[in-house]
Motif scaffolding. Sequence first.
Motif: not given
Length: 158
Positions: A108-122
């Motif tokens: 999961l840690k390797s997806y942290k940046a992508a998840i964070t970016e998507n949360l900002c969009k949402l």
Amino acid sequence: MSLRFGLGFDSHRLEMGSGLVLGGLVVPVPFRFIAHSDGDVLLHATIDALLGAVAGPDIGDLFPPSDPAYKDIASGLLLQEVLEKHFWLKGYQLEQITLLLVAQIPELKSYKAAITENLCKLLKCDFVRLQISEDFALGAFGRQEGVAALVTCSVECS
């Protein structure tokens, strides 16, 4: 202007599967959530934190798991409805949000940046603080039986 705070929590059990939905993204790990919706613990806890900050109903009141309309629904759609009807329409603005994901799934840690970016969009905000705790092999989370999320937020209202 006044500042309000919200707190949200969610957890779901895991089973073998083809990925977890976290922060609106599918993370390709060998698990899936056992849930009525897509089981996105990050978005579910975020919804409850936002609703708590504005003294709204909780996620289970708005989207009951007994209602077939929400079977397998994308949690991003639930978040969008909450933001539009219970948050932005009433003049609230998100000031800060911190999300803690508890899971013994190192990938999961390797997806942290992508998840964070998507949360900002949402959330339509510039900054989201996402922390991932691997739980150090303790309890149900350490045995990869489940994943939990805890979210705090501050909201400005006029």
